[in-house]
Write a protein that holds these residues in place. Sequence first.
Motif, mmCIF file in Angstrom:
data_model
loop_
_atom_site.group_PDB
_atom_site.id
_atom_site.type_symbol
_atom_site.label_atom_id
_atom_site.label_comp_id
_atom_site.label_asym_id
_atom_site.label_seq_id
_atom_site.Cartn_x
_atom_site.Cartn_y
_atom_site.Cartn_z
ATOM 1 N N ASP A 204 0.849 -1.192 0.000
ATOM 2 C CA ASP A 204 0.000 0.000 0.000
ATOM 3 C C ASP A 204 0.884 1.240 0.000
ATOM 4 N N GLU A 205 0.241 2.387 -0.176
ATOM 5 C CA GLU A 205 0.998 3.626 -0.328
ATOM 6 C C GLU A 205 1.809 3.962 0.911
ATOM 7 N N GLU A 206 1.246 3.711 2.096
ATOM 8 C CA GLU A 206 1.944 4.065 3.319
ATOM 9 C C GLU A 206 3.093 3.112 3.618
ATOM 10 N N ALA A 207 2.964 1.854 3.197
ATOM 11 C CA ALA A 207 3.991 0.861 3.493
ATOM 12 C C ALA A 207 4.175 -0.034 2.274
ATOM 13 N N PRO A 208 4.863 0.456 1.243
ATOM 14 C CA PRO A 208 5.031 -0.347 0.026
ATOM 15 C C PRO A 208 5.880 -1.576 0.291
ATOM 16 N N LEU A 209 5.654 -2.601 -0.501
ATOM 17 C CA LEU A 209 6.495 -3.784 -0.412
ATOM 18 C C LEU A 209 7.935 -3.416 -0.735
ATOM 19 N N SER A 210 8.859 -4.087 -0.063
ATOM 20 C CA SER A 210 10.267 -3.849 -0.352
ATOM 21 C C SER A 210 10.619 -4.416 -1.716
ATOM 22 N N ILE A 211 11.730 -3.963 -2.259
ATOM 23 C CA ILE A 211 12.175 -4.475 -3.554
ATOM 24 C C ILE A 211 12.456 -5.966 -3.460
ATOM 25 N N SER A 212 13.018 -6.418 -2.345
ATOM 26 C CA SER A 212 13.296 -7.852 -2.202
ATOM 27 C C SER A 212 12.000 -8.648 -2.174
ATOM 28 N N ASP A 213 10.941 -8.105 -1.550
ATOM 29 C CA ASP A 213 9.647 -8.793 -1.560
ATOM 30 C C ASP A 213 9.087 -8.879 -2.975
#
Length: 604
Positions: A204-213
């Motif tokens: 989501d906008e407030e907590a985007p997935l990390s690149i590794s995820d």
Amino acid sequence: MTRRSRDATNQPVEHIEGQFPILKELELTLSQVCGLGVNERNRLLYFLLRWEHVDALHACLDRLIPHNPTHVSLYDLRARAFLAQGRYEEALQVMAERLTHRVSLTAQSLQARIHLEQGDVATARQIARDLIAEQEESVMAWALLGQVEQAAKDWEAAADAYRRLRALRSHGRVYLRGMLAFHQAQGDLVTASGYAVQLLNADDEEAPLSISDLRLLRDYFSASGEQTRAADVSTQLAQRQIEETNALRQSDTSPEAETKPQTPGPSVPSVPSVPSRPPEAAEQLPALDQIPVSDEERRVIVEASRRIFGFDTLLPGQLETMACVLRGEDVFTILPTGGGKSLCYQLPAILDERGVTLVISPLIALMKDQVDSLPQCIRQRATTINSSLDGDELRRRMAHVAQGAYRLVYAAPERLRQPPFLHAIQCTGLNRLVIDEAHCVSMWGHDFRPDYLTIGRVRRELGDPPLLAMTATAPHPVRRDVVHRLSDVPDEMRIVAGDVTRPNLQLSVFRAHNTDEKQRRLLAFCRAESGSGIVYAGTRARCEELAALLRRYGVNAAHYHAGIPNRAQVQDDFMSDHVRVVVATVAFGMGIDKADIRFIVHFV
């Protein structure tokens, strides 16, 4: 810098910098990197690591570490870079030096990961166990132990570690990541895909997935044959890389940035470009055992569910929801399909001595199914108010509502803008307002059912009765939107969440070259599959055409859409097994509770 400048390896600086197009793209030289302030420097270095510009990262660290020998973050970056390259011995040497400066849980976990990648499971296991002994509640340590036991193929020990991780943080991304890898390693791609989709929906906008995820998901979806999802995630990765590169290029990366005069005003710290997100704990929903339920509440609810509905046991989340509802709390309950959400308001409604529970439901078929599923002894205390009723029947039911004849009243959101209906509800006394399929507030309210967006206002007009919102579909953005639109005090709404993973579900795509081949595949599939099924088609005409085709070749099928006069009869025939397959528009199916549904086909 002069053209004769040389670095520590005695190579001309210009020659080395020419090897790193990313630095040129960012309009930086190695000398400028050394002159950056700490925040901007870290922002650059983690960017290089995330996007696998490992050689450029090493070149920067060659310059930085000799001048900052006690900055442990630089050693961590060096070790991670060596790990990414498979240079395990060098990574361990760096970590050994790093740990002489400062010991931390993160550093020890990184050291264990290097041992694990090197194949030294015993050392990695010992580190993980030592960390757990020191910090028994550490999510990172339990996740590490799960990875170690998984690598050792000790599936039971790995499952134990992940169970402990789930107890600590059941909906955390660390847990979802671990369970995805755990089931994939055992070849259980159906269950793994369930966790992969949960992880994907955690973005989501407030907590985007990390690149590794995102890379993990891309690689998993590619391996599992889910090419559409793999392509979508690849697109996200490409977009994130463009955005981060542009942001870094446009930021103030001049060496003088941190020393130039500042305009008076509040101090705003620089933010590293590592995906900015609140601590993971802030994203998590409370575990069920964190929701208070007294012994007396438990006794009353369990006894009533057995006496009225015949249930000897309750499903996860039901007891907690009903306890909160009976206390008059505002509750948002998220339970899987088949998780028993309806009981969570039906039982409290029956236990109420007077007044009515108003259930806002999106579809006529769903309302009918809910009423029909009630025990015979209380079915007469429930009714539906919808457009399928003729004028006389509608007036009769409305009069009975006003007289208090019903404990449960089901209605569509559009009824909330009709004064006679609101007047009838106010006459009988409203005990609570229930929003069934509450995700519709967010997902439909902004589109073709705008009346969903008025529920919060109408609730205030009705005197702010206690609220129960229920759904099986609530990723973080939807959950946030629903809570804020239904409640004036969002922080006071209790959230009850169970595990919505459905490992028994499988998603497949059949590709066809033309309509004839699609119809042949549909016919073969419906013939081969046992149990009941639903086929969704885009138009009313297509529903009628496909149902006729199936019947022609021996499949007991009927069509359903908003234009037929006998919708209730078709639904009854389906629920009573007189029809095995229903070909329908999306007006059918939401909330249908039929134990033998074995397939759903989207004919597109």
